[in-house]
Design an enzyme around this catalytic site. Structure first.
Site, PDB file in Angstrom:
ATOM      1  N   HIS A  16      17.379  47.812 -13.909  1.00 18.31           N
ATOM      2  CA  HIS A  16      18.635  47.619 -13.417  1.00 18.31           C
ATOM      3  C   HIS A  16      19.468  48.876 -12.870  1.00 18.31           C
ATOM      4  O   HIS A  16      20.151  48.770 -11.744  1.00 18.31           O
ATOM      5  CB  HIS A  16      19.511  47.176 -14.631  1.00 18.31           C
ATOM      6  CG  HIS A  16      19.079  45.671 -15.176  1.00 18.31           C
ATOM      7  ND1 HIS A  16      19.005  45.573 -16.671  1.00 18.31           N
ATOM      8  CD2 HIS A  16      19.105  44.680 -14.594  1.00 18.31           C
ATOM      9  CE1 HIS A  16      18.735  44.211 -16.799  1.00 18.31           C
ATOM     10  NE2 HIS A  16      18.731  43.794 -15.614  1.00 18.31           N
ATOM     11  N   LYS A  40      22.984  30.764 -24.334  1.00 17.68           N
ATOM     12  CA  LYS A  40      21.926  31.502 -24.728  1.00 17.68           C
ATOM     13  C   LYS A  40      22.280  32.808 -25.795  1.00 17.68           C
ATOM     14  O   LYS A  40      23.240  33.520 -25.727  1.00 17.68           O
ATOM     15  CB  LYS A  40      21.478  32.288 -23.496  1.00 17.68           C
ATOM     16  CG  LYS A  40      20.086  32.622 -23.192  1.00 17.68           C
ATOM     17  CD  LYS A  40      19.705  32.893 -21.734  1.00 17.68           C
ATOM     18  CE  LYS A  40      19.540  33.984 -21.442  1.00 17.68           C
ATOM     19  NZ  LYS A  40      19.253  34.161 -20.085  1.00 17.68           N
ATOM     20  N   ARG A  90      12.288  41.406  -8.056  1.00 20.97           N
ATOM     21  CA  ARG A  90      11.068  42.087  -8.493  1.00 20.97           C
ATOM     22  C   ARG A  90       9.897  41.664  -7.897  1.00 20.97           C
ATOM     23  O   ARG A  90       8.814  42.567  -7.564  1.00 20.97           O
ATOM     24  CB  ARG A  90      10.614  41.877 -10.111  1.00 20.97           C
ATOM     25  CG  ARG A  90      11.900  42.946 -10.735  1.00 20.97           C
ATOM     26  CD  ARG A  90      11.994  42.495 -12.297  1.00 20.97           C
ATOM     27  NE  ARG A  90      12.025  41.063 -12.330  1.00 20.97           N
ATOM     28  CZ  ARG A  90      12.461  40.456 -13.365  1.00 20.97           C
ATOM     29  NH1 ARG A  90      12.453  41.149 -14.543  1.00 20.97           N
ATOM     30  NH2 ARG A  90      12.972  39.142 -13.389  1.00 20.97           N
ATOM     31  N   SER A 128      14.235  42.494 -19.218  1.00 16.79           N
ATOM     32  CA  SER A 128      14.835  42.495 -20.469  1.00 16.79           C
ATOM     33  C   SER A 128      14.049  41.791 -21.629  1.00 16.79           C
ATOM     34  O   SER A 128      14.040  42.213 -22.674  1.00 16.79           O
ATOM     35  CB  SER A 128      16.179  42.055 -20.365  1.00 16.79           C
ATOM     36  OG  SER A 128      17.081  42.811 -19.527  1.00 16.79           O
TER      37      SER A 128
HETATM   38  O1  PNS Z   1      20.508  38.801 -15.354  1.00 17.34           O
HETATM   39  P1  PNS Z   1      20.588  37.218 -15.098  1.00 17.34           P
HETATM   40  O2  PNS Z   1      20.492  36.473 -16.544  1.00 17.34           O
HETATM   41  O3  PNS Z   1      19.384  36.694 -14.394  1.00 17.34           O
HETATM   42  O4  PNS Z   1      21.812  36.954 -14.248  1.00 17.34           O
HETATM   43  C1  PNS Z   1      22.115  35.462 -13.939  1.00 17.34           C
HETATM   44  C2  PNS Z   1      23.363  35.181 -13.439  1.00 17.34           C
HETATM   45  C3  PNS Z   1      24.453  36.012 -14.310  1.00 17.34           C
HETATM   46  C4  PNS Z   1      23.620  36.047 -12.007  1.00 17.34           C
HETATM   47  C5  PNS Z   1      23.763  33.740 -13.267  1.00 17.34           C
HETATM   48  O5  PNS Z   1      23.408  33.214 -14.499  1.00 17.34           O
HETATM   49  C6  PNS Z   1      25.290  33.429 -12.922  1.00 17.34           C
HETATM   50  O6  PNS Z   1      25.838  33.873 -12.077  1.00 17.34           O
HETATM   51  N1  PNS Z   1      25.970  32.889 -14.066  1.00 17.34           N
HETATM   52  C7  PNS Z   1      27.356  32.480 -13.881  1.00 17.34           C
HETATM   53  C8  PNS Z   1      27.453  30.881 -13.901  1.00 17.34           C
HETATM   54  C9  PNS Z   1      27.480  30.471 -12.425  1.00 17.34           C
HETATM   55  O7  PNS Z   1      28.189  30.796 -11.662  1.00 17.34           O
HETATM   56  N2  PNS Z   1      26.483  29.708 -12.149  1.00 17.34           N
HETATM   57  C10 PNS Z   1      26.372  29.130 -10.884  1.00 17.34           C
HETATM   58  C11 PNS Z   1      24.844  29.930 -10.268  1.00 17.34           C
HETATM   59  S1  PNS Z   1      23.524  29.659 -11.179  1.00 17.34           S
END
Ligand code: PNS
Length: 160
Positions: A16, A40, A90, A128
């Site tokens: 990150h 989660k 990645r 993570s």
């Molecule tokens: O680090 P991560 O867990 O891969 O991040 C995922 C993230 C936060 C980018 C995604 O879960 C997100 O944008 N969540 C907010 C809810 C949302 O907008 N969902 C619609 C797209 S999945």
């Protein structure tokens, strides 16, 4: 240009950090947006994640803000007056998920764009989830996370 770098960051890793540093070569201002995920179970509380990430990124001063967000990412982008999100890639295994969420976000917010940064080779295996697993089993993750995060993980998983 202001961009949002969203994620769970549970915990924030050197992968990150690499993306933040490289994104700052391209954008003027970065908002690291920590997802407040109610479904989660996270290792670190939201406040702890924000505090630790702020400590790691304080050297960037006003160019980086660390905040939490909940709800839709596109709504958060609108509230921050930006259309640009940063994500790291990645390996090809990340592509399908990233492609799907990009398309969905674009459908909800026509101006929405994602800038993808390819992970550097030394960080491309870090996640993570793996960091948490190794740290919880007493392994050394000092090369995979910033020192402040390593200290917190050692504190959480210290041997009796
Ligand atoms: O680090 P991560 O867990 O891969 O991040 C995922 C993230 C936060 C980018 C995604 O879960 C997100 O944008 N969540 C907010 C809810 C949302 O907008 N969902 C619609 C797209 S999945």
């Amino acid at each position: 240009m202001r961009a949002i770098y969203p994620g769970s960051f549970d915990p924030f890793t050197n992968g990150h950090l690499d993306i933040v540093e490289r994104a700052l070569n391209v954008v003027d201002e970065l908002v690291v947006a920590v997802l407040k995920n109610t479904t989660k179970k996270s290792l670190l509380e939201l406040d702890q994640r924000i505090e630790l990430i702020s400590e790691v990124l304080k050297k960037y001063g006003d160019r980086v803000q660390v905040e939490s967000f909940s709800g839709l990412l596109v709504d958060y982008c609108r509230s921050k007056n930006t259309t640009v999100v940063i994500r790291g890639l990645r390996a090809v295994s990340d592509f399908d998920f990233e492609h799907a969420i990009f398309l969905m976000n674009k459908k909800m917010y026509a101006d929405f764009e994602t800038l993808f940064f390819m992970s550097s080779s030394e960080n491309s295996f870090i996640s993570s989830t793996i960091v948490k697993e190794v740290a919880s089993l007493g392994g050394n993750v000092a090369d995979q996370v910033p020192p402040a995060i390593n200290r917190k993980l050692s504190e959480i998983f210290k041997k009796p």
